[in-house]
Scaffold this active site. Sequence first.
Site, PDB file in Angstrom:
ATOM      1  N   SER A 129      75.629 -37.983  14.122  1.00  0.00           N
ATOM      2  CA  SER A 129      75.067 -37.184  15.219  1.00  0.00           C
ATOM      3  C   SER A 129      76.202 -36.544  15.997  1.00  0.00           C
ATOM      4  O   SER A 129      77.015 -37.234  16.624  1.00  0.00           O
ATOM      5  CB  SER A 129      74.267 -38.084  16.163  1.00  0.00           C
ATOM      6  OG  SER A 129      74.066 -37.406  17.387  1.00  0.00           O
ATOM      7  N   HIS A 162      73.441 -34.549  11.778  1.00  0.00           N
ATOM      8  CA  HIS A 162      72.311 -34.712  12.699  1.00  0.00           C
ATOM      9  C   HIS A 162      72.619 -33.975  14.002  1.00  0.00           C
ATOM     10  O   HIS A 162      73.649 -34.202  14.626  1.00  0.00           O
ATOM     11  CB  HIS A 162      72.082 -36.203  12.947  1.00  0.00           C
ATOM     12  CG  HIS A 162      70.861 -36.504  13.742  1.00  0.00           C
ATOM     13  ND1 HIS A 162      69.591 -36.499  13.191  1.00  0.00           N
ATOM     14  CD2 HIS A 162      70.690 -36.802  15.056  1.00  0.00           C
ATOM     15  CE1 HIS A 162      68.703 -36.808  14.125  1.00  0.00           C
ATOM     16  NE2 HIS A 162      69.340 -36.983  15.281  1.00  0.00           N
ATOM     17  N   ASP A 198      71.273 -32.985  17.707  1.00  0.00           N
ATOM     18  CA  ASP A 198      70.345 -33.398  18.759  1.00  0.00           C
ATOM     19  C   ASP A 198      70.196 -32.311  19.814  1.00  0.00           C
ATOM     20  O   ASP A 198      71.088 -32.103  20.632  1.00  0.00           O
ATOM     21  CB  ASP A 198      70.856 -34.684  19.421  1.00  0.00           C
ATOM     22  CG  ASP A 198      70.670 -35.904  18.527  1.00  0.00           C
ATOM     23  OD1 ASP A 198      69.543 -36.111  18.037  1.00  0.00           O
ATOM     24  OD2 ASP A 198      71.656 -36.631  18.314  1.00  0.00           O
ATOM     25  N   MET A 214      68.367 -31.111  23.145  1.00  0.00           N
ATOM     26  CA  MET A 214      67.648 -31.714  24.289  1.00  0.00           C
ATOM     27  C   MET A 214      67.477 -30.685  25.399  1.00  0.00           C
ATOM     28  O   MET A 214      68.417 -29.946  25.708  1.00  0.00           O
ATOM     29  CB  MET A 214      68.456 -32.884  24.851  1.00  0.00           C
ATOM     30  CG  MET A 214      68.764 -33.956  23.845  1.00  0.00           C
ATOM     31  SD  MET A 214      69.724 -35.254  24.631  1.00  0.00           S
ATOM     32  CE  MET A 214      70.044 -36.307  23.219  1.00  0.00           C
ATOM     33  N   HIS A 229      67.127 -32.316  15.187  1.00  0.00           N
ATOM     34  CA  HIS A 229      66.184 -33.198  15.904  1.00  0.00           C
ATOM     35  C   HIS A 229      65.935 -32.567  17.272  1.00  0.00           C
ATOM     36  O   HIS A 229      66.802 -32.608  18.140  1.00  0.00           O
ATOM     37  CB  HIS A 229      66.846 -34.581  16.014  1.00  0.00           C
ATOM     38  CG  HIS A 229      66.084 -35.588  16.791  1.00  0.00           C
ATOM     39  ND1 HIS A 229      66.663 -36.741  17.298  1.00  0.00           N
ATOM     40  CD2 HIS A 229      64.766 -35.653  17.164  1.00  0.00           C
ATOM     41  CE1 HIS A 229      65.764 -37.462  17.925  1.00  0.00           C
ATOM     42  NE2 HIS A 229      64.605 -36.827  17.880  1.00  0.00           N
ATOM     43  N   MET A 244      64.392 -32.528  20.727  1.00  0.00           N
ATOM     44  CA  MET A 244      63.773 -33.338  21.779  1.00  0.00           C
ATOM     45  C   MET A 244      63.432 -32.382  22.914  1.00  0.00           C
ATOM     46  O   MET A 244      64.101 -32.344  23.952  1.00  0.00           O
ATOM     47  CB  MET A 244      64.750 -34.438  22.215  1.00  0.00           C
ATOM     48  CG  MET A 244      64.903 -35.523  21.164  1.00  0.00           C
ATOM     49  SD  MET A 244      66.401 -36.507  21.362  1.00  0.00           S
ATOM     50  CE  MET A 244      67.538 -35.487  20.439  1.00  0.00           C
ATOM     51  N   MET A 301      62.693 -43.475  16.362  1.00  0.00           N
ATOM     52  CA  MET A 301      63.689 -43.655  17.423  1.00  0.00           C
ATOM     53  C   MET A 301      63.832 -45.139  17.729  1.00  0.00           C
ATOM     54  O   MET A 301      62.850 -45.821  18.027  1.00  0.00           O
ATOM     55  CB  MET A 301      63.256 -42.928  18.700  1.00  0.00           C
ATOM     56  CG  MET A 301      63.340 -41.416  18.656  1.00  0.00           C
ATOM     57  SD  MET A 301      64.959 -40.732  18.221  1.00  0.00           S
ATOM     58  CE  MET A 301      66.049 -41.521  19.401  1.00  0.00           C
ATOM     59  N   GLY A 359      67.544 -39.328  24.393  1.00  0.00           N
ATOM     60  CA  GLY A 359      68.205 -38.701  25.545  1.00  0.00           C
ATOM     61  C   GLY A 359      69.710 -38.894  25.569  1.00  0.00           C
ATOM     62  O   GLY A 359      70.438 -37.993  25.961  1.00  0.00           O
ATOM     63  N   PHE A 360      70.149 -40.058  25.100  1.00  0.00           N
ATOM     64  CA  PHE A 360      71.584 -40.353  25.201  1.00  0.00           C
ATOM     65  C   PHE A 360      72.075 -41.137  23.991  1.00  0.00           C
ATOM     66  O   PHE A 360      71.333 -41.968  23.453  1.00  0.00           O
ATOM     67  CB  PHE A 360      71.868 -41.180  26.464  1.00  0.00           C
ATOM     68  CG  PHE A 360      71.457 -40.473  27.719  1.00  0.00           C
ATOM     69  CD1 PHE A 360      72.326 -39.598  28.360  1.00  0.00           C
ATOM     70  CD2 PHE A 360      70.181 -40.653  28.243  1.00  0.00           C
ATOM     71  CE1 PHE A 360      71.934 -38.921  29.504  1.00  0.00           C
ATOM     72  CE2 PHE A 360      69.778 -39.980  29.389  1.00  0.00           C
ATOM     73  CZ  PHE A 360      70.660 -39.107  30.029  1.00  0.00           C
ATOM     74  N   GLY A 361      73.318 -40.881  23.629  1.00  0.00           N
ATOM     75  CA  GLY A 361      73.958 -41.710  22.624  1.00  0.00           C
ATOM     76  C   GLY A 361      74.451 -42.996  23.287  1.00  0.00           C
ATOM     77  O   GLY A 361      74.417 -43.144  24.513  1.00  0.00           O
ATOM     78  N   GLY A 362      74.882 -43.934  22.457  1.00  0.00           N
ATOM     79  CA  GLY A 362      75.543 -45.132  22.978  1.00  0.00           C
ATOM     80  C   GLY A 362      74.624 -46.210  23.531  1.00  0.00           C
ATOM     81  O   GLY A 362      75.076 -47.085  24.263  1.00  0.00           O
ATOM     82  N   ASP A 407      67.158 -43.661  14.173  1.00  0.00           N
ATOM     83  CA  ASP A 407      68.084 -42.977  15.080  1.00  0.00           C
ATOM     84  C   ASP A 407      68.237 -43.758  16.376  1.00  0.00           C
ATOM     85  O   ASP A 407      67.275 -43.925  17.119  1.00  0.00           O
ATOM     86  CB  ASP A 407      67.504 -41.573  15.363  1.00  0.00           C
ATOM     87  CG  ASP A 407      68.405 -40.705  16.218  1.00  0.00           C
ATOM     88  OD1 ASP A 407      69.523 -41.132  16.559  1.00  0.00           O
ATOM     89  OD2 ASP A 407      67.974 -39.577  16.529  1.00  0.00           O
ATOM     90  N   GLY A 431      75.930 -42.086  15.830  1.00  0.00           N
ATOM     91  CA  GLY A 431      76.655 -41.258  16.799  1.00  0.00           C
ATOM     92  C   GLY A 431      77.891 -41.950  17.304  1.00  0.00           C
ATOM     93  O   GLY A 431      78.979 -41.847  16.720  1.00  0.00           O
ATOM     94  N   SER A 432      77.727 -42.715  18.378  1.00  0.00           N
ATOM     95  CA  SER A 432      78.894 -43.297  19.051  1.00  0.00           C
ATOM     96  C   SER A 432      79.682 -44.275  18.171  1.00  0.00           C
ATOM     97  O   SER A 432      80.915 -44.298  18.220  1.00  0.00           O
ATOM     98  CB  SER A 432      78.453 -43.994  20.340  1.00  0.00           C
ATOM     99  OG  SER A 432      77.381 -44.873  20.081  1.00  0.00           O
TER     100      SER A 432
HETATM  101  C1  DX5 Z   1      69.440 -39.913  21.089  1.00  0.00           C
HETATM  102  C2  DX5 Z   1      69.784 -39.119  19.853  1.00  0.00           C
HETATM  103  C3  DX5 Z   1      70.629 -39.826  18.882  1.00  0.00           C
HETATM  104  C4  DX5 Z   1      71.959 -40.280  19.386  1.00  0.00           C
HETATM  105  C5  DX5 Z   1      72.395 -41.457  18.577  1.00  0.00           C
HETATM  106  O1  DX5 Z   1      68.447 -39.254  21.790  1.00  0.00           O
HETATM  107  O2  DX5 Z   1      68.602 -38.721  19.178  1.00  0.00           O
HETATM  108  O3  DX5 Z   1      70.782 -39.069  17.694  1.00  0.00           O
HETATM  109  O4  DX5 Z   1      72.923 -39.292  19.374  1.00  0.00           O
HETATM  110  O5  DX5 Z   1      73.544 -41.959  19.141  1.00  0.00           O
HETATM  111  P1  DX5 Z   1      74.029 -43.452  18.942  1.00  0.00           P
HETATM  112  O6  DX5 Z   1      74.298 -43.638  17.485  1.00  0.00           O
HETATM  113  O7  DX5 Z   1      75.269 -43.522  19.784  1.00  0.00           O
HETATM  114  O8  DX5 Z   1      72.932 -44.338  19.445  1.00  0.00           O
HETATM  115 ZN    ZN Z   2      68.697 -37.720  17.128  1.00  0.00          ZN
END
Ligand code: DX5
Ligand code: ZN
Length: 214
Positions: free
Chosen positions: A6, A31, A33, A35, A64, A66, A135, A140-143, A173, A195-196
């Site tokens: 991501s 991927h 994202d 938003m 993706h 959102m 999901m 909304g956020f990574g990590g 995800d 992602g992270s």
């Molecule tokens: C969250 C995103 C994810 C996110 C995943 O809303 O859809 O794709 O970037 O990040 P990690 O792997 O850090 O949870």
């Molecule tokens: Zn995503």
Amino acid sequence: MIIAPSILSADFSKLAEEVKEVEAHGAGMIHIDVMDGHFVPNISFGAVVYRWLKDKTKLPMDVHIMIENPEKYALEFIKAGADFLVFHYEATQDPLSLIQFIKSQHVKAGISIKPNTPVSVLEPLLRYVDIILIMSVEPGFGGQQFMMQAVEKLQYLKNMKKKHSYEYLIEVDGGINLETAKIAKDAGAEVLVVGSYLFAHKNRKKIIEGLKSI
Ligand code: DX5
Ligand code: ZN
């Protein structure tokens, strides 16, 4: 196992290099994202950003979205180079029409559900979709931390796929690392968004190879 990095967690000042690096190390798709600050409480980027990546990588773009009103923007995301366009079940009144529209544009159609949406709502759509994104964090956020309620949704999709010979890919995800990837894989995940856990590490080759070898 397909690894889908991501780019939300990548360094945007050198996005093309980041994508080329994970491609060289064995990622299977990118991927992306999107938003809107309404459907989720964060704003990332839109089609104008990722369309510049299209000729920098051979990897399929897994977009993706959102966002609210996905039907209003679907064509724009397709024109920008989406190979998979994944919208949220919660964001539309008529998911089947949107799936059919996306497929009419020769793009793979996907649907996603948030952690609190039961997987059973997807039952009438299973035969039509190319990919389903579960999901495992609040979008909304990574990590964030992987939420265990994703596990039984993945198992349900795996069982239904087998029982009816459906063709969709099962994607998960949020919160994926070596440990949660194993849990997700055992439950039925075929595509891991990461992602992270990937972009925070210097040795991305090791991370991707580790996830692929589970
Ligand atoms: C969250 C995103 C994810 C996110 C995943 O809303 O859809 O794709 O970037 O990040 P990690 O792997 O850090 O949870
Ligand atoms: Zn995503």
